[in-house]
Design an enzyme around this catalytic site. Structure first.
Site, PDB file in Angstrom:
ATOM      1  N   HIS A 130     104.482  20.529  40.419  1.00 37.20           N
ATOM      2  CA  HIS A 130     105.585  20.787  41.346  1.00 37.20           C
ATOM      3  C   HIS A 130     106.900  20.561  40.577  1.00 37.20           C
ATOM      4  CE1 HIS A 130     108.304  19.850  44.704  1.00 37.20           C
ATOM      5  NE2 HIS A 130     107.457  20.479  45.476  1.00 37.20           N
ATOM      6  N   ASP A 169     101.106  12.000  40.085  1.00 38.62           N
ATOM      7  CA  ASP A 169     101.703  12.493  41.321  1.00 38.62           C
ATOM      8  C   ASP A 169     100.575  12.695  42.337  1.00 38.62           C
ATOM      9  OD1 ASP A 169     102.697  13.982  43.387  1.00 38.62           O
ATOM     10  OD2 ASP A 169     103.703  15.480  42.138  1.00 38.62           O
ATOM     11  N   GLN A 200      99.590  15.210  46.865  1.00 41.03           N
ATOM     12  CA  GLN A 200      98.578  16.048  47.530  1.00 41.03           C
ATOM     13  C   GLN A 200      97.195  15.431  47.510  1.00 41.03           C
ATOM     14  OE1 GLN A 200      99.361  18.575  49.304  1.00 41.03           O
ATOM     15  NE2 GLN A 200     101.373  19.181  48.555  1.00 41.03           N
ATOM     16  N   LYS A 241     103.437  13.619  53.978  1.00 44.29           N
ATOM     17  CA  LYS A 241     102.266  14.471  53.711  1.00 44.29           C
ATOM     18  C   LYS A 241     100.967  13.772  54.104  1.00 44.29           C
ATOM     19  CE  LYS A 241     104.348  16.834  49.745  1.00 44.29           C
ATOM     20  NZ  LYS A 241     104.679  18.146  50.281  1.00 44.29           N
TER      21      LYS A 241
HETATM   22  N1  C6P Z   1     105.170  19.868  48.041  1.00 40.99           N
HETATM   23  C1  C6P Z   1     104.635  21.853  49.304  1.00 40.99           C
HETATM   24  O1  C6P Z   1     104.784  22.635  50.256  1.00 40.99           O
HETATM   25  P1  C6P Z   1     108.595  15.597  48.445  1.00 40.99           P
HETATM   26  O2  C6P Z   1     109.278  16.860  48.842  1.00 40.99           O
HETATM   27  O3  C6P Z   1     109.441  14.753  47.544  1.00 40.99           O
HETATM   28  O4  C6P Z   1     108.014  14.857  49.587  1.00 40.99           O
HETATM   29  O5  C6P Z   1     107.307  16.029  47.596  1.00 40.99           O
HETATM   30  C2  C6P Z   1     107.489  16.728  46.395  1.00 40.99           C
HETATM   31  C3  C6P Z   1     106.157  17.097  45.835  1.00 40.99           C
HETATM   32  C4  C6P Z   1     105.756  16.545  44.649  1.00 40.99           C
HETATM   33  N2  C6P Z   1     104.540  16.795  44.138  1.00 40.99           N
HETATM   34  C5  C6P Z   1     103.665  17.601  44.765  1.00 40.99           C
HETATM   35  C6  C6P Z   1     102.318  17.816  44.166  1.00 40.99           C
HETATM   36  C7  C6P Z   1     104.033  18.204  45.964  1.00 40.99           C
HETATM   37  O6  C6P Z   1     103.163  19.009  46.579  1.00 40.99           O
HETATM   38  C8  C6P Z   1     105.318  17.971  46.511  1.00 40.99           C
HETATM   39  C9  C6P Z   1     105.763  18.640  47.774  1.00 40.99           C
HETATM   40  C10 C6P Z   1     105.422  20.565  49.290  1.00 40.99           C
HETATM   41  O7  C6P Z   1     103.855  22.076  48.390  1.00 40.99           O
HETATM   42  C11 C6P Z   1     106.870  20.800  49.589  1.00 40.99           C
HETATM   43  S1  C6P Z   1     107.693  21.705  48.328  1.00 40.99           S
END
Ligand code: C6P
Length: 410
Positions: A121, A198, A201, A224
Site C-alpha cells: 500500500h 503491515d 489486512q 479495518k
Molecule cells: N487500505 C484499502 O481499501 P489506513 O488508511 O492508514 O487505515 O490504512 C492504510 C493501509 C496500509 N496498509 C494496508 C495493507 C492497507 O490495506 C491500508 C488501507 C484500504 O485497501 C484503504 S486505502
C-alpha cells in the site's frame, strides 16, 4: 437464507442502498461496526469523558483508566511483552510514518537498503521513499510471481547484508495474498535487518502473536477490524522504541521542558503527543472483545467457505479476469481483485452499486503493483465473516449483467 449469527450485531447491514439490500463487499477499505462498539463509545461519553492524564479529578482518572485498559487489551491481544510496547496512533499510515521518520532516519546511512514488496500500500512505500531519498538509501522491492506470491528465491536474493529495514504487508490489500512473512522475518534477522510488518489486512482475519512472529514492529488500523476510525496501533519491541527519538512533540510526551531543551516521557507516552483518542481506544477494545467472542477459528472458517464459493462462481462467468491466486486453498484470503473484459472498473462498480453492492474500484493505493501487473485499475470485492453466500449470489447476478448493460452481446 444462510443463518449467519453475526449479522444482527451490525445495524448497518440491514439498511437499503438504491432500494436494494446493502451487500457490503468493501471490508478491506473499512469494516462495519457491531452495536457493542458503538455502545462502548456511547458509554464512554455518557459516563467517563474528560481529558486523560491531565486532570487530578475523578473523571479524568476514569478517562485515563479507560485509555490504558484499552492499551492493555491490545497488548494482550497480540501477545506483546508489555503495554509499553503499544503506541496508539491515528491509523496504519501514521504508524508507518512514525517508524520511517524516527527509526528509519536514525539507522539508515548512504547505500543502505530498505526492502518492501511491490504490492505494498502507498502508506508502506511513500515514507520509505522520503527517508531513503533523504539519507541516500535505496528502496528495493520483492516482486510477486504470476499468482501473486513472493517466492523464497526472491527473498534470498533481495534481502541482503546491506538491508537495514524490511517493510512488508502480511496480506495484500489488492490480491488478498498472504505473504510468507515467517521466511521474510527469518531472512531479515539473519542479515541484521529490522522488520516492519503491515498487518492492516491480516489482524481482521488472523490471530497475530508478536512473539511467535518475532517482527520488530507491527502496525494496524482499528477501523479495518470492527473498531472506529481514527485509532491505529504501532507495536514495537521495547528496546527499539526506547532507542528511537520522538515523532510528534507537544503535550504529555515530555518529562521536563526548558527554554531551549526538553526531556521526554518514558514509553508509551513519548510517542503520543497531544490529547489522545480515548473514544477510539475504547471502541478498539470493544472491537477486540467482539472478535474474541466470535473467535478467529469461526472468522476463518466462514471466510474460507465464502472465498471458495465466490471464486468458483466468478470463474463460471465468461469475460472475467481474476488477479493473483485463484485457488482459494492457497495462502490467500477473501480479497478478490478482478476486471470484466472491456469494461472500466469504475463502470463495473457503478453498475453493482445500482444493485446495492459496495465494492472498490481503482488502484487501491497500490499504483506500483498496478503498473507491475500492467493494469490501470481493478475492481475489488473484499469479504468478511458477516457476509453470506446469498450476498455472493447477488454479486454474481449483478456481475453477469455488466457487459450486457454496456451493449456487449455476451
Ligand atoms: N487500505 C484499502 O481499501 P489506513 O488508511 O492508514 O487505515 O490504512 C492504510 C493501509 C496500509 N496498509 C494496508 C495493507 C492497507 O490495506 C491500508 C488501507 C484500504 O485497501 C484503504 S486505502
Amino acid at each position: 437464507m444462510t443463518l449467519n449469527p453475526y449479522r444482527n450485531d451490525f445495524p448497518i447491514l440491514s439498511t437499503k442502498v438504491n432500494g436494494k439490500d446493502l451487500v457490503y463487499f468493501d471490508n478491506a477499505a473499512t469494516t462495519q461496526k457491531p452495536a457493542s462498539v458503538m455502545e462502548a463509545i456511547n458509554i464512554y461519553y455518557k459516563e467517563q469523558n474528560a481529558n486523560p492524564y491531565r486532570g487530578l479529578y475523578g473523571l479524568s482518572v476514569e478517562a485515563t483508566n479507560a485509555y490504558e485498559e484499552a492499551r492493555e487489551k491490545v497488548a494482550a491481544f497480540i501477545g506483546a511483552e508489555s503495554p509499553k510496547e503499544i503506541i496508539f496512533t491515528r491509523n496504519t499510515t501514521e504508524s508507518l510514518n512514525l517508524i520511517a521518520y524516527t527509526y528509519g532516519k536514525m539507522v539508515l546511512e548512504e547505500g543502505d537498503k530498505v526492502v518492501a514488496a511491490i504490492s505494498e500500500h502507498h502508506s508502506n512505500i511513500l515514507p520509505w521513499q522520503q527517508v531513503t531519498k533523504e539519507k541516500g538509501g535505496i528502496l528495493s522491492y520483492l516482486y510477486l510471481n504470476e499468482s501473486g506470491h513472493i517466492k523464497e528465491e526472491e527473498i534470498e536474493q533481495k534481502i541482503t547484508e546491506d538491508t537495514k529495514i524490511v517493510a512488508v504487508a502480511h496480506v495484500s490489500n489488492v490480491l488478498g495474498t498472504v505473504h510468507p512473512v515467517e521466511s521474510i522475518i527469518k531472512k531479515a534477522h539473519e542479515v541484521g535487518a529490522v522488520v516492519v510488518l503491515d498487518c492492516a489486512q491480516s489482524v481482521p482475519h488472523y490471530q497475530i502473536n508478536v512473539k511467535e512472529l518475532d517482527a520488530d514492529f507491527i502496525v494496524f488500523s482499528g477501523h479495518k477490524m470492527l473498531g472506529p476510525m481514527g485509532i491505529g496501533v504501532l507495536y514495537g519491541k521495547e528496546k527499539l522504541l526506547n532507542e528511537m527519538p520522538p515523532f510528534l512533540t507537544g503535550g504529555e510526551m515530555i518529562e521536563y521542558v526548558y527554554e531551549q531543551e526538553a526531556t521526554f516521557a518514558p514509553l508509551p507516552n513519548k510517542f503520543e503527543a497531544g490529547t489522545p483518542n480515548v473514544e477510539g481506544a475504547v471502541g478498539l477494545k470493544a472491537a477486540i472483545n467482539y472478535i474474541q467472542k466470535v473467535g478467529y477459528h469461526n472468522i476463518t472458517k466462514i471466510e474460507e467457505e465464502l472465498t471458495e464459493y465466490a471464486l468458483a462462481r466468478m470463474k463460471e462467468i465468461p469475460h472475467i479476469t481474476i488477479y493473483g491466486e485463484t485457488d482459494s486453498t492457497k495462502k490467500r484470503c477473501g480479497v478478490i481483485s478482478f476486471n470484466v473484459d472491456d469494461v472500466h472498473p469504475h463502470d463495473t462498480a457503478s453498475i453493482l452499486d445500482a444493485d446495492g453492492i459496495a465494492i472498490r474500484a481503482g488502484h487501491h493505493c497500490a499504483q506500483p503493483l498496478m503498473k507491475y501487473m500492467k493494469v490501470p485499475a481493478t475492481c475489488r470485492a473484499s469479504l468478511y465473516f458477516y457476509n453470506t453466500k446469498e450476498e455472493v449470489d447477488v454479486f454474481i447476478n449483478s456481475l453477469k449483467k455488466v457487459r450486457r448493460w454496456l451493449g456487449y452481446g455476451d
